[in-house]
Design a protein around this motif. Structure first.
Motif, PDB file in Angstrom:
ATOM      1  N   ARG A 172      30.857  70.479  23.723  1.00 18.19           N
ATOM      2  CA  ARG A 172      30.845  71.112  22.406  1.00 18.19           C
ATOM      3  C   ARG A 172      32.237  71.269  21.810  1.00 18.19           C
ATOM      4  N   ALA A 173      33.233  71.487  22.657  1.00 11.61           N
ATOM      5  CA  ALA A 173      34.587  71.707  22.136  1.00 11.61           C
ATOM      6  C   ALA A 173      35.252  70.412  21.706  1.00 11.61           C
ATOM      7  N   GLY A 174      34.566  69.271  21.905  1.00 10.59           N
ATOM      8  CA  GLY A 174      35.132  67.993  21.480  1.00 10.59           C
ATOM      9  C   GLY A 174      35.533  67.135  22.651  1.00 10.59           C
ATOM     10  N   SER A 175      35.788  65.878  22.387  1.00 11.78           N
ATOM     11  CA  SER A 175      36.023  64.902  23.448  1.00 11.78           C
ATOM     12  C   SER A 175      37.365  65.077  24.145  1.00 11.78           C
ATOM     13  N   ALA A 176      38.288  65.848  23.553  1.00 13.23           N
ATOM     14  CA  ALA A 176      39.608  66.005  24.168  1.00 13.23           C
ATOM     15  C   ALA A 176      39.643  67.150  25.172  1.00 13.23           C
ATOM     16  N   CYS A 179      36.506  51.259  34.289  1.00 15.96           N
ATOM     17  CA  CYS A 179      37.774  51.928  34.583  1.00 15.96           C
ATOM     18  C   CYS A 179      38.488  51.274  35.775  1.00 15.96           C
ATOM     19  N   ILE A 180      37.725  50.898  36.779  1.00 18.48           N
ATOM     20  CA  ILE A 180      38.322  50.224  37.935  1.00 18.48           C
ATOM     21  C   ILE A 180      38.944  48.893  37.513  1.00 18.48           C
ATOM     22  N   ALA A 181      38.192  48.113  36.732  1.00 16.23           N
ATOM     23  CA  ALA A 181      38.664  46.790  36.310  1.00 16.23           C
ATOM     24  C   ALA A 181      39.896  46.895  35.416  1.00 16.23           C
ATOM     25  N   VAL A 213      30.273  60.777  28.239  1.00 14.82           N
ATOM     26  CA  VAL A 213      31.612  61.362  28.041  1.00 14.82           C
ATOM     27  C   VAL A 213      32.702  60.314  27.863  1.00 14.82           C
ATOM     28  N   VAL A 214      32.449  59.083  28.239  1.00 10.55           N
ATOM     29  CA  VAL A 214      33.424  57.995  28.354  1.00 10.55           C
ATOM     30  C   VAL A 214      34.433  58.377  29.444  1.00 10.55           C
ATOM     31  N   ALA A 229      44.703  56.580  28.549  1.00 12.07           N
ATOM     32  CA  ALA A 229      44.816  55.133  28.367  1.00 12.07           C
ATOM     33  C   ALA A 229      43.466  54.450  28.524  1.00 12.07           C
ATOM     34  N   LEU A 230      42.720  54.838  29.561  1.00  9.61           N
ATOM     35  CA  LEU A 230      41.417  54.225  29.797  1.00  9.61           C
ATOM     36  C   LEU A 230      40.427  54.593  28.694  1.00  9.61           C
ATOM     37  N   TYR A 231      40.446  55.852  28.270  1.00 11.58           N
ATOM     38  CA  TYR A 231      39.551  56.283  27.195  1.00 11.58           C
ATOM     39  C   TYR A 231      39.803  55.469  25.921  1.00 11.58           C
TER      40      TYR A 231
END
Length: 304
Positions: free
Chosen positions: A99-103, A196-198, A249-250, A279-281
């Motif tokens: 709810r508070a946002g993706s960050a 994420c691994i790749a 969530v990514v 970086a991955l996000y």
């Protein structure tokens, strides 16, 4: 999985082939009839997304959530495998998971008293039955001030809530280890996890991830990750960050982990994510939205 609208107006799916393969494996694990053609199903899903694309919010961080589902429909009661099934797809507009946002950084409570999955069980499959037993421990974690449960099995980390877990450990200034538990049957083979691994393994030899220096080498590992390891790395000052990943969530940063009555507190970052998680996000989102081309991960939904 999700459907995204890119800046070019095209609608895309992210690595849907992996989703289809996992669905087929999962249906087989619980003895549902699985003679369905995953390629044909994907074609139908792409057509469905085309038809319903008006429901995809054209806002950063929003998408159309897709849930391909198969349920047994055997026309009588009994403890036996179903020889009939219904296959359908649920669609819903979706925004940031928290709810508070993706960050937002989340907090985890390590719990070894109950388990999410076990060797020989169904934790490695996408099944509804994996979720119900997690709800009560989740409520108890929230009462103690934590967002999610960090699931342990004999002291070893498996998943975080319904997400895959990663830790970033410093070897030295120019070499960082990206560690996630292995697919031993207790871990869901997440599409975002695999991505994420790749991508971590590709930096800096095949691509440069956003905001990370070219001199930094990321070493991706799938190996056992115990809470005792995490605690030791934290005490040594080598635990740089932790993050969780999943379709909803990514990539989300972890701010603290409760363990044995104490908190492992990770560094705060303005974006809510550490440098690797950030970086991955950003890279995954730009691939999902068609802003960055990477292999064949982004699939445009177009009628033949």
């Amino acid at each position: 999985m999700k459907a995204y609208v890119g800046p070019d107006g095209e609608v895309r799916l992210f690595r849907p082939d992996l989703n289809m393969a996992r669905m087929r494996r999962s249906a087989d694990r619980v003895a549902l009839p699985v003679p369905f053609d995953t390629d044909a199903l994907l074609t139908l899903i792409q057509r469905l997304v085309e038809l319903e694309s008006r429901w995809i919010p054209n806002i950063q961080g929003y998408s159309l959530y897709l849930r391909p589902t198969i349920i047994g429909t055997r026309p009588n009661l009994g403890v036996t495998a179903s020889d009939h099934a219904l296959l359908y797809v649920i669609c819903s507009p979706a925004g940031p998971y928290f709810r508070a946002g993706s960050a937002r950084q989340i907090s985890l409570l390590a719990n070894g008293d109950v388990v999410r999955s076990w060797p020989g069980g169904t934790g490695g499959y996408k099944l509804a039955l994996n979720y119900a037993p997690t709800l009560k421990p989740q409520q108890l974690a929230e009462l103690q001030g934590y967002n999610q449960v960090l699931w342990l099995l004999d002291g070893k980390i498996t998943e975080a809530g319904a997400m895959n877990f990663f830790a970033v450990i410093q070897q030295d200034e120019n070499n960082w280890d990206i560690i996630t538990p292995p697919l031993d049957g207790t871990i869901l083979p997440g599409v975002t996890r695999d991505s994420c691994i790749a991508l971590s393994a590709a930096h800096p030899s095949r691509t440069i991830l956003p905001h990370l220096p070219e001199t930094l080498r990321l070493h991706a590992h799938e190996r056992t990750l115990a809470m005792s390891d995490l605690k030791q790395w934290y005490e040594e000052g080598r635990l740089l960050e932790a993050f969780t990943v999943g379709t909803a969530v990514v990539v989300t940063g972890v701010g603290r982990i409760g363990y044995e009555g104490k908190d492992i507190v990770l560094p705060e970052h303005a974006s809510g994510r550490g440098p690797v998680a950030r970086a991955l996000y950003e890279r995954i989102v730009t691939i999902q939205e068609g802003k960055f081309e990477w292999e064949d991960w982004s699939v445009v939904c177009k009628s033949a």
